[in-house]
Design a protein around this motif. Structure first.
Motif, PDB file in Angstrom:
ATOM      1  N   LYS A  21     -14.152   9.038 -51.886  1.00 40.45           N
ATOM      2  CA  LYS A  21     -15.052   9.504 -52.943  1.00 40.45           C
ATOM      3  C   LYS A  21     -16.217  10.294 -52.352  1.00 40.45           C
ATOM      4  N   ALA A  22     -16.511  10.015 -51.076  1.00 37.43           N
ATOM      5  CA  ALA A  22     -17.591  10.734 -50.389  1.00 37.43           C
ATOM      6  C   ALA A  22     -17.323  10.680 -48.893  1.00 37.43           C
ATOM      7  N   ILE A  23     -17.813  11.667 -48.167  1.00 39.53           N
ATOM      8  CA  ILE A  23     -17.702  11.690 -46.696  1.00 39.53           C
ATOM      9  C   ILE A  23     -18.999  11.137 -46.120  1.00 39.53           C
ATOM     10  N   ASP A  24     -18.881  10.042 -45.389  1.00 40.04           N
ATOM     11  CA  ASP A  24     -20.096   9.424 -44.846  1.00 40.04           C
ATOM     12  C   ASP A  24     -20.363   9.910 -43.418  1.00 40.04           C
ATOM     13  N   SER A  25     -21.414   9.364 -42.802  1.00 41.33           N
ATOM     14  CA  SER A  25     -21.833   9.801 -41.461  1.00 41.33           C
ATOM     15  C   SER A  25     -21.426   8.823 -40.372  1.00 41.33           C
ATOM     16  N   ALA A  26     -20.484   7.933 -40.682  1.00 37.87           N
ATOM     17  CA  ALA A  26     -20.043   6.949 -39.684  1.00 37.87           C
ATOM     18  C   ALA A  26     -19.323   7.651 -38.534  1.00 37.87           C
ATOM     19  N   LEU A  27     -19.508   7.112 -37.339  1.00 33.37           N
ATOM     20  CA  LEU A  27     -18.837   7.644 -36.149  1.00 33.37           C
ATOM     21  C   LEU A  27     -17.567   6.860 -35.876  1.00 33.37           C
ATOM     22  N   LEU A  76     -17.920  13.564 -35.673  1.00 34.52           N
ATOM     23  CA  LEU A  76     -18.058  12.177 -36.122  1.00 34.52           C
ATOM     24  C   LEU A  76     -16.714  11.574 -36.517  1.00 34.52           C
ATOM     25  N   GLN A  77     -15.922  12.351 -37.243  1.00 31.41           N
ATOM     26  CA  GLN A  77     -14.638  11.872 -37.747  1.00 31.41           C
ATOM     27  C   GLN A  77     -13.639  13.031 -37.766  1.00 31.41           C
ATOM     28  N   TRP A  78     -12.355  12.672 -37.783  1.00 28.20           N
ATOM     29  CA  TRP A  78     -11.295  13.656 -37.896  1.00 28.20           C
ATOM     30  C   TRP A  78     -10.377  13.177 -39.008  1.00 28.20           C
ATOM     31  N   LEU A  79     -10.594  13.701 -40.202  1.00 27.65           N
ATOM     32  CA  LEU A  79      -9.967  13.154 -41.399  1.00 27.65           C
ATOM     33  C   LEU A  79      -8.699  13.922 -41.771  1.00 27.65           C
ATOM     34  N   GLY A  81     -21.606  13.916 -46.713  1.00 29.30           N
ATOM     35  CA  GLY A  81     -22.114  14.259 -48.035  1.00 29.30           C
ATOM     36  C   GLY A  81     -21.280  15.289 -48.762  1.00 29.30           C
ATOM     37  N   ASP A  82     -20.389  15.992 -48.033  1.00 27.52           N
ATOM     38  CA  ASP A  82     -19.525  16.986 -48.679  1.00 27.52           C
ATOM     39  C   ASP A  82     -18.535  16.308 -49.635  1.00 27.52           C
ATOM     40  N   ASP A  83     -18.081  17.058 -50.616  1.00 25.50           N
ATOM     41  CA  ASP A  83     -17.078  16.567 -51.559  1.00 25.50           C
ATOM     42  C   ASP A  83     -15.710  16.555 -50.886  1.00 25.50           C
ATOM     43  N   PRO A  84     -15.080  15.377 -50.742  1.00 28.70           N
ATOM     44  CA  PRO A  84     -13.768  15.295 -50.070  1.00 28.70           C
ATOM     45  C   PRO A  84     -12.712  16.194 -50.696  1.00 28.70           C
ATOM     46  N   ALA A 116      -9.568  17.773 -41.135  1.00 26.30           N
ATOM     47  CA  ALA A 116     -10.908  18.370 -41.130  1.00 26.30           C
ATOM     48  C   ALA A 116     -11.787  17.576 -40.169  1.00 26.30           C
ATOM     49  N   VAL A 117     -12.610  18.273 -39.403  1.00 26.43           N
ATOM     50  CA  VAL A 117     -13.516  17.635 -38.453  1.00 26.43           C
ATOM     51  C   VAL A 117     -14.882  17.492 -39.105  1.00 26.43           C
ATOM     52  N   VAL A 118     -15.372  16.265 -39.192  1.00 25.81           N
ATOM     53  CA  VAL A 118     -16.693  16.010 -39.759  1.00 25.81           C
ATOM     54  C   VAL A 118     -17.724  16.079 -38.634  1.00 25.81           C
ATOM     55  N   LEU A 119     -18.731  16.945 -38.810  1.00 23.52           N
ATOM     56  CA  LEU A 119     -19.750  17.162 -37.781  1.00 23.52           C
ATOM     57  C   LEU A 119     -21.113  16.695 -38.283  1.00 23.52           C
TER      58      LEU A 119
END
Length: 413
Positions: free
Chosen positions: A326-332, A314-317, A286-289, A304-307
Motif C-alpha cells: 500500500k506504501a513504500i517505506d524506508s526500511a533497509l 534500501l530495498q529491491w522490490l 513514500g512513492d505510490d507502489p 525497482a530499486v528503492v533509494l
C-alpha cells in the motif's frame, strides 16, 4: 628508484594526493638472540599508493609495519617520511601524525564512537566544534549515519561497524600515512568484502599512503597498487604490481606463495567498474507502489530499486512485492545483494550466489547507487579477460623483476 615507481600516473580522480612517500633504508630489527626479525630492508613506498605486505607467518611483515610509526624501534637504518628522517624525532609526535588500524578496530570500550574518533584531534588541541564536525564528516565517509552512531559504544556495534569506526579514527587528524595490520581479518567474508570495497572508495577520494599487512594474497591483489612479498627476515623477494607478480613471479618461492590458480587470480584484477552496468527503475520511500509498478512494467523490468535521500539502496522490490504494498517505506533490507564498483568480479559473483538473486546492486563512493550487474555480464567479462590474459602470457618477454632488484639494492631516484 625505478621509473615505474616514480612516474606520475594518469588518474581520473580529481582528488589530489595527500599521502607521503616513505623510505626504509637498510632497516634492521634484532632482538639480540638469533636471527634478525628484519635484516637490512630497503624499500620505497610511493606517496598516495596502497602497498600490501605479504609473506609467510613470522617473516617480519608486522615488525616492518610497526617500525614505520616506531611502535617498534629499529636497531639500525633510517626511516624517511616525505624527506624527513623520523628515526630521531619524538615517537609520540610521530604517531599522532600516522593513522593506525588493527583487527576489530582497537576501539576503547568505555568511550563513545565520537570520543574514539576525536581522540587524536583532542590531543592535538582542536576545539570542540572542529572535533564534532570532523567526527560527523568521517562517519559519513565510512558510510555510518552520524545521528545513529556518534553516541553509541563499541559493544553496540557489529564487527564491521567497529572496523569502520577504527578507520575513521585513524583518519581523524588527516594523516598522510595509514598503517593497517590485518584490518579485516576478524570479520566474516561478506563483511570483509564490503570493508575492502569501502577502503577502495575512501582511498580514491583521499589518496593517502596506505601500508597494509595481510595473510590473504587475494586481498593483496584486490587492494594493492604494489605488493611486497617477504621471505624470512623480511627479505624482499618481489616488489611489484599485482599484474606483474601474477604474470611474472620472480622465483619459485613467489610461485609457491601465490599457489595454484594464478590464472584465475588474474581475473580478480577486473573490477565491476570495468564492465557495463544495467540501468534500473528507481523509487523513493513514500512513492505510490502502483505507479512504480506501472513504470517497471512499461520499461520491461522486473524490479525497482528503492533509494534513500542520499541515493543509497534500501530495498529491491519485485513486481509481486509492489503489487501487494500500500506504501513504500524506508526500511533497509539487510540482505540486499550490494557490491561496490571497485569490487572484483569474483566478489560480485560471490554476492549473487549468497543472495540467489542472479544480479547485484552496484554502489560507488558513499554507497551511492550506480546500476545493476548480472551474471551474464560477469561471465562475458571473465571470458574476455581470460582471452586477454592468455594472449598477454604468450607475448610476454622473459625478464627479471628489475623493480624489486633496484629497490632491494637501495637505488633511489
Amino acid at each position: 628508484m625505478p621509473e615505474s615507481l616514480t612516474k606520475t600516473e594518469n588518474n581520473s580522480s580529481a582528488h589530489r594526493v595527500t599521502g607521503a612517500s616513505i623510505l626504509l633504508e637498510k632497516v634492521t630489527k634484532s632482538y639480540g638472540s638469533g636471527k634478525a626479525a628484519v635484516d637490512g630492508l630497503t624499500m620505497e613506498i610511493p606517496a598516495g599508493k596502497v602497498v600490501m605486505l605479504v609473506g609467510p607467518s613470522g617473516c617480519g611483515k608486522t615488525t616492518t609495519l610497526k617500525m614505520i610509526n616506531r611502535l617498534i624501534e629499529p636497531t639500525e637504518g633510517r626511516i624517511v617520511l616525505n624527506g624527513e628522517d623520523v628515526t630521531t624525532m619524538d615517537g609520540d609526535k610521530l604517531r599522532r601524525g600516522i593513522g593506525y588500524v588493527i583487527q576489530a578496530g582497537g576501539l576503547f570500550p568505555h568511550m563513545s564512537v565520537a570520543a574514539n574518533i576525536g581522540l587524536v584531534p583532542k590531543m592535538l588541541g582542536w576545539d570542540k566544534k572542529r572535533i564534532a564536525d570532523r567526527v560527523d564528516e568521517l562517519l559519513e565517509l565510512v558510510s555510518l549515519d552520524p545521528n545513529a552512531y556518534r553516541d553509541r559504544f563499541p559493544k553496540e556495534l557489529s564487527g564491521g561497524q567497529q572496523q569502520r569506526v577504527g578507520v575513521a579514527r585513524a583518519l581523524a587528524a588527516d594523516p598522510p600515512v595509514l598503517l593497517m595490520d590485518e584490518p579485516f581479518g576478524a570479520v566474516d567474508p561478506i563483511t570483509r568484502q564490503r570493508l575492502q570495497d569501502e577502503l577502495i572508495n575512501i582511498q580514491a577520494e583521499l589518496q593517502k599512503t596506505i601500508v597494509c599487512v595481510t595473510h590473504d594474497f587475494d586481498e593483496a591483489v584486490k587492494l594493492g597498487d604494489w605488493i611486497a612479498i617477504f621471505n624470512e627476515g623480511a627479505q624482499l623477494v618481489q616488489y611489484d604490481t599485482p599484474e606483474r607478480i601474477l604474470a611474472e613471479p620472480a622465483n619459485e618461492f613467489v610461485e609457491n606463495f601465490i599457489g595454484s590458480g594464478a590464472g584465475l587470480k588474474q581475473l580478480t584484477l577486473t573490477r565491476v567498474a570495468d564492465v557495463g552496468l544495467a540501468e534500473a527503475i528507481t523509487a523513493s520511500p513514500g512513492d505510490d507502489p502502483q505507479a512504480v509498478l506501472a513504470r517497471i512494467t512499461a520499461a520491461g523490468h522486473g524490479h525497482a530499486v528503492v533509494l534513500d535521500a542520499r541515493q543509497r539502496p534500501l530495498q529491491w522490490l519485485s513486481r509481486r512485492q509492489l503489487s501487494r504494498l500500500k506504501a513504500i517505506d524506508s526500511a533497509l533490507d539487510a540482505k540486499l545483494p550490494v557490491v561496490g564498483s571497485r569490487a572484483t568480479l569474483n566478489d560480485a559473483l560471490d554476492t549473487m550466489l549468497v543472495s540467489s538473486a542472479g544480479a547485484a546492486l552496484v554502489t560507488g563512493a558513499r554507497e551511492k547507487f550506480l546500476g545493476v550487474i548480472d551474471v551474464s555480464t560477469i561471465m562475458e567479462a571473465i571470458s574476455a579477460a581470460h582471452a586477454a590474459a592468455s594472449e598477454a602470457t604468450e607475448d610476454a618477454p622473459v625478464g627479471l623483476n628489475t623493480g624489486a632488484i633496484a629497490i632491494a639494492e637501495g637505488h633511489r631516484a
